[in-house]
Motif scaffolding. Structure first.
Motif, short mmCIF file in Angstrom:
data_model
loop_
_atom_site.label_atom_id
_atom_site.label_comp_id
_atom_site.label_asym_id
_atom_site.label_seq_id
_atom_site.Cartn_x
_atom_site.Cartn_y
_atom_site.Cartn_z
N THR A 278 0.84 -1.19 0.00
CA THR A 278 0.00 0.00 0.00
C THR A 278 0.88 1.25 0.00
OG1 THR A 278 -1.47 -1.28 1.38
CG2 THR A 278 -1.92 1.07 1.23
N GLN A 326 -4.43 1.78 -6.67
CA GLN A 326 -5.82 1.58 -6.23
C GLN A 326 -6.68 2.81 -6.53
OE1 GLN A 326 -5.44 0.78 -2.06
NE2 GLN A 326 -4.70 -1.30 -2.38
N GLY A 423 3.31 -6.66 -2.95
CA GLY A 423 2.35 -7.01 -4.00
C GLY A 423 2.66 -6.41 -5.36
P1 ADP Z 1 -0.23 -4.54 1.71
O1 ADP Z 1 0.60 -5.62 2.34
O2 ADP Z 1 0.20 -3.15 2.05
O3 ADP Z 1 -1.71 -4.76 1.86
P2 ADP Z 1 0.51 -5.84 -0.78
O4 ADP Z 1 1.94 -6.14 -0.61
O5 ADP Z 1 -0.49 -6.95 -0.74
O6 ADP Z 1 0.05 -4.64 0.14
O7 ADP Z 1 0.37 -5.11 -2.21
C1 ADP Z 1 -0.86 -4.66 -2.67
C2 ADP Z 1 -0.68 -3.35 -3.44
O8 ADP Z 1 0.01 -3.60 -4.66
C3 ADP Z 1 -2.02 -2.75 -3.80
O9 ADP Z 1 -2.00 -1.38 -3.43
C4 ADP Z 1 -2.14 -2.89 -5.30
O10 ADP Z 1 -2.71 -1.73 -5.87
C5 ADP Z 1 -0.68 -3.04 -5.75
N1 ADP Z 1 -0.56 -3.98 -6.87
C6 ADP Z 1 -0.82 -5.31 -6.87
N2 ADP Z 1 -0.55 -5.85 -8.08
C7 ADP Z 1 -0.10 -4.84 -8.87
C8 ADP Z 1 0.36 -4.75 -10.23
N3 ADP Z 1 0.41 -5.82 -11.01
N4 ADP Z 1 0.74 -3.54 -10.67
C9 ADP Z 1 0.72 -2.46 -9.87
N5 ADP Z 1 0.30 -2.48 -8.59
C10 ADP Z 1 -0.09 -3.64 -8.09
#
Ligand code: ADP
Length: 510
Positions: A278, A326, A423
């Motif tokens: 995030t 997002q 992510g």
């Molecule tokens: P957190 O642990 O903070 O909840 P994550 O590590 O699960 O976050 O990552 C999710 C974030 O990565 C989200 O904000 C999403 O918008 C972004 N995200 C996921 N896949 C992609 C992608 N293929 N391209 C760009 N952003 C991505």
């Protein structure tokens, strides 16, 4: 107790902001089993975020049981368990009953802002930076504990009578795992934390790694409420819950970002990782020296092995990372899902002169401009959503470069390669842009679950399941690397334009 030579696996509890997981890994660091449960985000008013500590504890118990049962394992198959957790989230509970006296106040919660302004006083938010490595703002856990004591009737008096205990989530979970308030086992329960979590309270002296009496007094947290501080690879007691990991020793504890450093094998000075979730969280290992930042970064404990000197890190975080993706998806509805941004940005070829500065709530490290607000600049009739997609990925890369430059300036250490996780690292174009903007290699590990892996590594190292940090670093296999492909002149031209765009965001909120 289980014998590390015969037990086949290590377990890790990964207690995050939105969910709790239990992961079981083998000697090669491969995940054999994983169970995960989400918990509620309680938001009583604007800016407040709470969790129910009992819900988190129940989820932890369930995750431990399910992770074992799914692969037909028993506690005797587990040599040790590690704990990693959302940092800075504070809990206060009754010693006799184990009942929290208030919901946990979560790290993002801003209710302590006014208290922190008072603490900062005329000297300002850098007042205790030399002592704690932190800036005085709403993040640290200490003022959150003080808030609970000040707002729950009778709590302060009870705290002073020794009836209450407090701590971050690691402390809360370990106290419960080691027996909690259950019957005559009450005395067995361990009230402990590790140096990395303690370094996020604003109450610990970063050099001596002990609670600072003066700070405890100034913030308003009675010393007897606080846990014993131990190293990160150390003894934290033995799990006592039947049906879970009963009999397994807790041997590693690290805050989530420090666990990611451990799981990425960042054990030597100059190694760094960036987590793209995030937000973005960058840490640089600065060795046995505390480096106090002159550029708005935090200094924190990276990890400590019992009986050895602590290893420190510089930390810089960026509020808008994946959350900008997002925003493009949910608020502007320009993309159907997060991964769709990649092809659209690729089709654009370049940013078409468009820059997005996501100063949605001001600019944080290293600029610290609360007067800034988000801007999109360079728009022409030519620009379309593909350029905006490209500009979003570039904004992530430019913000990372700003923090890296501050780290290099503070530490004098030149960054050779940046390890990445989170992510967003599945976005290959974003990683190429990052290598180009930074002019450094980007390395993505095979296993991007670095937080849980780090806690498992720490615990396994603690019981001799793995014999050295070098052996652990060797387990961190790289899945893919990106080299800079952009020439230097173009890199600097784009960065100069980004800097001009950032200046346009200043002086907006008055
Ligand atoms: P957190 O642990 O903070 O909840 P994550 O590590 O699960 O976050 O990552 C999710 C974030 O990565 C989200 O904000 C999403 O918008 C972004 N995200 C996921 N896949 C992609 C992608 N293929 N391209 C760009 N952003 C991505």
């Amino acid at each position: 107790m289980t014998d590390p030579q015969h037990a086949k696996y290590i377990a890790a509890i990964d207690q995050g902001t939105t969910s709790t997981r239990c992961v079981i890994v083998d000697r090669d660091g491969q995940v054999r089993s994983s169970a995960q449960f989400e918990h509620r985000q309680i938001m009583p008013q604007q800016g407040w975020v709470e969790h129910d500590p009992l819900e988190i504890w129940n989820n932890t118990r369930r995750a431990m049981s399910v992770a074992l049962a799914d692969v037909d394992l028993a506690a005797a198959d587990i040599a040790a368990v590690g704990v990693t957790n959302q940092r800075e989230t504070a809990v206060v509970w009754e010693k006799d009953t184990g009942k929290p006296i208030h919901n946990a106040i979560v790290w993002q919660d801003t209710r302590t802002t006014r208290l922190c302004e008072r603490l900062a006083g005329e000297e300002g938010f850098r007042r205790w930076q030399e002592r704690t490595g932190l800036l005085i703002n709403s993040y640290p856990a200490g003022p959150k504990i003080a808030w609970i004591l000040g707002h729950v009737e009778g709590a302060r008096a009870r705290a002073e009578r020794g009836e209450l205990l407090a701590g971050t989530i690691d402390t809360w979970l370990i106290w419960n795992m080691t027996g909690g308030a259950e019957g005559d086992r009450g005395d067995v329960a361990r009230h402990v934390t590790d140096v990395t979590n303690a370094s996020r309270t604003l109450l610990m002296d970063l050099q001596t790694l002990t609670w600072d009496e003066e700070l405890c007094e100034a913030v308003g947290v009675p010393r007897q409420l606080l846990p014993e501080i131990r190293a990160s690879v150390d003894e934290f007691g033995v799990v006592r819950q039947r049906g879970t990991l009963a009999g397994v020793p807790i041997r590693g504890v690290l805050g989530d970002q420090q666990a990611a450093m451990f799981g990425q094998g960042c054990f030597t000075e100059g190694t760094a990782k960036n987590t793209y979730g995030t937000g973005l969280f960058l840490l640089l290992n600065t060795g046995e020296q505390v480096r106090i930042s002159g550029h708005g970064l935090l200094s924190t404990v990276c990890y400590q092995v019992a009986g050895e000197k602590p290893v420190y890190a510089l930390e810089g975080s960026v509020a808008m990372g994946g959350s900008l993706v997002q925003w493009l998806r949910d608020s502007l509805q320009l993309i159907p899902n997060a991964p769709a941004i990649e092809n659209l940005a690729r089709e654009a070829g370049d940013n078409g002169g468009v820059y997005i500065v996501p100063a949605f709530s001001g600019l944080f490290a290293p600029r610290w401009r609360s007067d800034a607000r988000g801007v999109i600049v360079g728009l022409t009739r030519f620009a379309d959503r593909r350029h905006l997609c490209r500009a979003v990925l570039e904004a992530t890369a430019f913000q990372t470069r700003e923090v890296v430059e501050a780290m290099v300036a503070d530490s004098g250490v030149e960054l050779q390669a940046l390890k990445v996780d989170g992510g967003m690292v599945s976005n290959e174009l974003a990683m190429q842009i990052q290598a180009d903007v930074l002019g450094a290699e980007i390395a993505r590990p095979d296993n991007i679950e670095t937080t849980a892996l780090g806690a498992a590594f720490a615990a396994g190292y603690g019981v001799g399941y793995w014999s050295s940090l070098a052996e652990l670093a060797a387990q961190c296999e790289v899945d893919k690397r990106w080299q800079p492909e952009m020439d230097r002149a173009e890199r600097e031209r784009l960065y100069a334009e980004w800097n001009r765009a950032v200046e346009r965001s200043y002086d907006w909120e008055r």
